[in-house]
Design an enzyme around this catalytic site. Structure first.
Site, PDB file in Angstrom:
ATOM      1  N   ASP A 171      -9.888   2.212   7.341  1.00 55.52           N
ATOM      2  CA  ASP A 171     -10.972   2.057   8.324  1.00 55.52           C
ATOM      3  C   ASP A 171     -11.397   0.295   8.464  1.00 55.52           C
ATOM      4  OD1 ASP A 171     -11.654   4.870   8.974  1.00 55.52           O
ATOM      5  OD2 ASP A 171     -13.627   4.919   7.620  1.00 55.52           O
ATOM      6  N   PRO A 199       7.794  11.179   1.938  1.00 55.42           N
ATOM      7  CA  PRO A 199       8.571  11.923   2.666  1.00 55.42           C
ATOM      8  C   PRO A 199       7.919  13.131   3.552  1.00 55.42           C
ATOM      9  CG  PRO A 199       9.751  11.331   0.598  1.00 55.42           C
ATOM     10  CD  PRO A 199       8.327  10.995   0.369  1.00 55.42           C
ATOM     11  N   GLY A 223      13.654  -8.598  34.123  1.00 51.98           N
ATOM     12  CA  GLY A 223      14.690  -7.843  34.748  1.00 51.98           C
ATOM     13  C   GLY A 223      15.755  -7.710  33.816  1.00 51.98           C
ATOM     14  N   PHE A 273       0.790  -1.185   0.036  1.00 50.57           N
ATOM     15  CA  PHE A 273       0.076   0.210  -0.021  1.00 50.57           C
ATOM     16  C   PHE A 273       0.798   1.270   0.040  1.00 50.57           C
ATOM     17  CE2 PHE A 273      -2.749   3.140   2.343  1.00 50.57           C
ATOM     18  CZ  PHE A 273      -3.915   3.054   2.097  1.00 50.57           C
ATOM     19  N   ILE A 309       7.401   2.182   2.816  1.00 51.93           N
ATOM     20  CA  ILE A 309       6.416   1.134   2.094  1.00 51.93           C
ATOM     21  C   ILE A 309       6.691  -0.473   2.850  1.00 51.93           C
ATOM     22  CG2 ILE A 309       5.114   0.339   0.207  1.00 51.93           C
ATOM     23  CD1 ILE A 309       4.692   3.611   1.007  1.00 51.93           C
ATOM     24  N   GLU A 320       0.077   2.885   9.961  1.00 53.76           N
ATOM     25  CA  GLU A 320      -1.329   3.240   9.442  1.00 53.76           C
ATOM     26  C   GLU A 320      -2.234   4.050  10.480  1.00 53.76           C
ATOM     27  OE1 GLU A 320      -3.516  -0.527   8.497  1.00 53.76           O
ATOM     28  OE2 GLU A 320      -1.924  -1.679   8.278  1.00 53.76           O
ATOM     29  N   GLY A 321      -1.531   5.085  10.641  1.00 54.32           N
ATOM     30  CA  GLY A 321      -1.890   6.293  11.327  1.00 54.32           C
ATOM     31  C   GLY A 321      -1.311   6.376  12.520  1.00 54.32           C
ATOM     32  N   ALA A 353       4.524  13.768   3.687  1.00 58.20           N
ATOM     33  CA  ALA A 353       2.992  13.357   3.659  1.00 58.20           C
ATOM     34  C   ALA A 353       2.875  12.223   4.476  1.00 58.20           C
ATOM     35  CB  ALA A 353       2.216  13.502   2.467  1.00 58.20           C
TER      36      ALA A 353
HETATM   37  N1  COS Z   1     -14.198   7.533   5.463  1.00 59.66           N
HETATM   38  C1  COS Z   1     -15.051   8.331   4.666  1.00 59.66           C
HETATM   39  N2  COS Z   1     -14.764   9.570   4.065  1.00 59.66           N
HETATM   40  C2  COS Z   1     -13.758  10.278   4.867  1.00 59.66           C
HETATM   41  C3  COS Z   1     -12.858   9.367   6.183  1.00 59.66           C
HETATM   42  C4  COS Z   1     -13.248   8.326   6.158  1.00 59.66           C
HETATM   43  N3  COS Z   1     -12.729   7.404   7.034  1.00 59.66           N
HETATM   44  N4  COS Z   1     -12.114  10.396   6.507  1.00 59.66           N
HETATM   45  C5  COS Z   1     -12.247  11.721   5.958  1.00 59.66           C
HETATM   46  N5  COS Z   1     -13.139  11.315   4.918  1.00 59.66           N
HETATM   47  C6  COS Z   1     -13.933  12.335   4.006  1.00 59.66           C
HETATM   48  C7  COS Z   1     -14.284  13.601   4.624  1.00 59.66           C
HETATM   49  O1  COS Z   1     -15.621  13.408   5.066  1.00 59.66           O
HETATM   50  C8  COS Z   1     -14.045  14.798   3.906  1.00 59.66           C
HETATM   51  O2  COS Z   1     -15.049  14.922   2.617  1.00 59.66           O
HETATM   52  P1  COS Z   1     -15.314  16.284   2.403  1.00 59.66           P
HETATM   53  O3  COS Z   1     -14.215  16.739   1.449  1.00 59.66           O
HETATM   54  O4  COS Z   1     -16.841  15.836   1.257  1.00 59.66           O
HETATM   55  O5  COS Z   1     -15.974  17.025   3.382  1.00 59.66           O
HETATM   56  C9  COS Z   1     -12.686  14.533   3.241  1.00 59.66           C
HETATM   57  O6  COS Z   1     -12.585  13.037   3.323  1.00 59.66           O
HETATM   58  C10 COS Z   1     -11.590  14.984   3.687  1.00 59.66           C
HETATM   59  O7  COS Z   1     -11.506  14.611   5.169  1.00 59.66           O
HETATM   60  P2  COS Z   1     -10.784  15.573   6.360  1.00 59.66           P
HETATM   61  O8  COS Z   1     -11.084  17.061   6.047  1.00 59.66           O
HETATM   62  O9  COS Z   1     -11.172  15.123   7.583  1.00 59.66           O
HETATM   63  O10 COS Z   1      -9.216  15.427   5.740  1.00 59.66           O
HETATM   64  P3  COS Z   1      -7.982  15.789   6.488  1.00 59.66           P
HETATM   65  O11 COS Z   1      -6.984  16.333   5.382  1.00 59.66           O
HETATM   66  O12 COS Z   1      -8.063  16.696   7.601  1.00 59.66           O
HETATM   67  O13 COS Z   1      -7.504  14.228   7.110  1.00 59.66           O
HETATM   68  C11 COS Z   1      -6.967  12.491   8.409  1.00 59.66           C
HETATM   69  C12 COS Z   1      -8.089  13.352   7.837  1.00 59.66           C
HETATM   70  C13 COS Z   1      -6.045  13.137   9.300  1.00 59.66           C
HETATM   71  C14 COS Z   1      -8.079  11.470   9.252  1.00 59.66           C
HETATM   72  C15 COS Z   1      -6.348  11.532   7.310  1.00 59.66           C
HETATM   73  O14 COS Z   1      -5.281  12.493   6.786  1.00 59.66           O
HETATM   74  C16 COS Z   1      -5.651  10.275   7.862  1.00 59.66           C
HETATM   75  O15 COS Z   1      -6.336   9.346   8.186  1.00 59.66           O
HETATM   76  N6  COS Z   1      -4.280  10.436   8.039  1.00 59.66           N
HETATM   77  C17 COS Z   1      -3.376   9.231   8.735  1.00 59.66           C
HETATM   78  C18 COS Z   1      -3.201   8.598   7.284  1.00 59.66           C
HETATM   79  C19 COS Z   1      -2.464   7.409   7.544  1.00 59.66           C
HETATM   80  O16 COS Z   1      -3.118   6.461   8.338  1.00 59.66           O
HETATM   81  N7  COS Z   1      -1.165   7.040   7.265  1.00 59.66           N
HETATM   82  C20 COS Z   1      -0.603   5.995   7.536  1.00 59.66           C
HETATM   83  C21 COS Z   1       0.101   5.562   6.100  1.00 59.66           C
HETATM   84  S1  COS Z   1      -0.686   4.426   5.561  1.00 59.66           S
HETATM   85  S2  COS Z   1      -0.071   2.634   6.284  1.00 59.66           S
END
Ligand code: COS
Length: 382
Positions: free
Chosen positions: A239, A127, A339, A122, A156, A363-364, A129
């Protein structure tokens, strides 16, 4: 603890336990020390049909669910987190195809991934983001029948070892996260190369590499879903996969607890086994209680995901954050019970403690999970 599992579910655990006990435990310290990718063990896992758990029956999978994936992942993590991570990362890599791929893509890619002959990865993180998944810079520009991919993906899991990569890239940067799209990229395509293998604190046998795209031309058929759907596909994938990270925490902590319990029975100080001291007993009691609490939350989250309910982000994030924080604490306590010996590489608990740390990061990060939980809570209440 009885979870009233079906015969099939118990069989999944039994198969994983046999692999863990016979194939993994005897060599896990060596794999860790030499940073050797567990290719043979993954072949064994594939041969035991465990990758099929993720995949619908129409594409040579077993059509089970994330709950069964969690059972397998937990048991594999009990033995070695590098093995479990490599297994789960392949699932993470092909989940976007299951969630949003078209029929041709599913037919082309899923059977090979179901058999374990091919691995997936995945590719979201870059770097600059990580937590800010919407801030990716990798570009995909449409030119005729192709998308031209340029950019770098970082850290990755399964990088270099996997054959199929789901890659997130911007097709319309002006739109921010709504301008991201998801693509399938195959190892060996022109313009696709790997960076060096990372030298890590833990899960050292798993492969972590950069993916480098330099004018990599992808057939337009390799887009998953439509342009602009990439961020949503990434979020939906995470999710669904986060309970399995929770399951990694449960399995890893269970393994550390078992080691600490066995050791506390045989280690003598002041002429008696250390398990007779209240200080140690209470640690063991807390560790066992925390593992069980996390297991309940992970199993519940996985079952809710499998129910088809749409609103799963909060519960999924809760299972990941709780189980991974628990695993960090329980593996640290296991080292404490050992220990001085616990600090030495002769015993497995120091590796378990090093391995646990990544669960709070990948994964976040757990800070991002808490953001997801809090935002959802404030927006929707109970
Ligand atoms: N399911 C469905 N839709 C989602 C969602 C989800 N879980 N999370 C966000 N969205 C949608 C929002 O509803 C929003 O939609 P609209 O544009 O229609 O309003 C859109 O996506 C953007 O969402 P949001 O504004 O919340 O995005 P952000 O840029 O603030 O980021 C987080 C949200 C921080 C939750 C996201 O960037 C994230 O999960 N980051 C972590 C990434 C990660 O896990 N990285 C690890 C590497 S992968 S192993």
């Amino acid at each position: 603890m009885d979870y009233f599992l079906t015969e099939e579910q118990q069989m999944i655990i039994d198969i994983c336990r046999e692999i863990t006990e016979k194939k993994v435990k005897p060599i896990r310290a060596e794999l860790d020390e030499k940073q050797v990718f567990p290719a043979e063990i993954l072949k064994e896992i594939g041969g035991s049909d465990l990758f099929r758990l993720f995949i619908p029956e129409d594409y040579e999978g077993m059509g089970t669910g994330i709950f069964e994936v969690c059972l397998a992942t937990e048991e594999l993590s009990r033995g070695d987190l590098s093995v479990a991570t490599s297994y789960a990362a392949s699932g993470l890599g092909f989940l976007p195809i299951i969630i949003s791929g078209d029929e041709d893509q599913k037919k082309k890619y899923l059977p090979g991934l179901a058999s374990g002959q091919r691995l997936a990865a995945f590719g979201l993180t870059e770097p600059e983001a990580g937590s800010d998944a919407g801030g990716i810079k990798t570009r995909a520009i449409r030119e005729g029948d192709h998308y031209i991919l340029n950019g770098t993906k970082q850290w990755i899991t399964n990088g270099g070892e996997a054959d199929v990569y789901t890659i997130f890239a911007m097709t319309d940067p002006k739109k921010g996260s709504r301008g991201a799209s998801a693509f399938i990229v195959e190892k060996g395509m022109d313009g696709f190369e790997f960076g060096k293998k990372e030298d890590k604190m833990g899960i050292r046998a798993s492969a972590t590499r950069e993916l480098i795209f330099n004018d990599c031309a992808l057939p337009k058929e390799n887009i998953i879903g439509k342009e602009g759907m990439g961020f949503l596909i990434a979020m939906k994938t995470l999710d669904r996969s986060r309970p399995a990270v929770g399951a990694q925490g449960v399995g890893l902590a269970q393994g550390a607890l078992e080691e600490a319990l066995d050791y506390s029975r045989i280690r003598k100080q002041f002429s008696t086994s250390i398990s007779s001291f209240q200080a140690v007993r209470h640690m063991l009691a807390d560790m066992a209680t925390q593992v069980e609490a996390a297991r309940n939350l992970v199993y519940h989250a996985a079952k809710v995901v499998d129910s088809g309910k749409k609103d799963i982000s909060r519960l999924s994030a809760m299972s990941k954050v709780f189980a991974s924080d628990m695993a960090m604490q329980v593996t640290t306590d296991a080292v404490q019970i050992f220990g001085g010996y616990g600090y030495m590489k002769e015993y497995p608990v120091e590796k378990m403690m090093r391995d646990a740390k990544i669960l709070q990061i990948y994964e976040g990060t757990n800070q991002i999970q808490r953001d997801v939980i809090a935002l959802d809570l404030i927006k929707k209440g109970f």
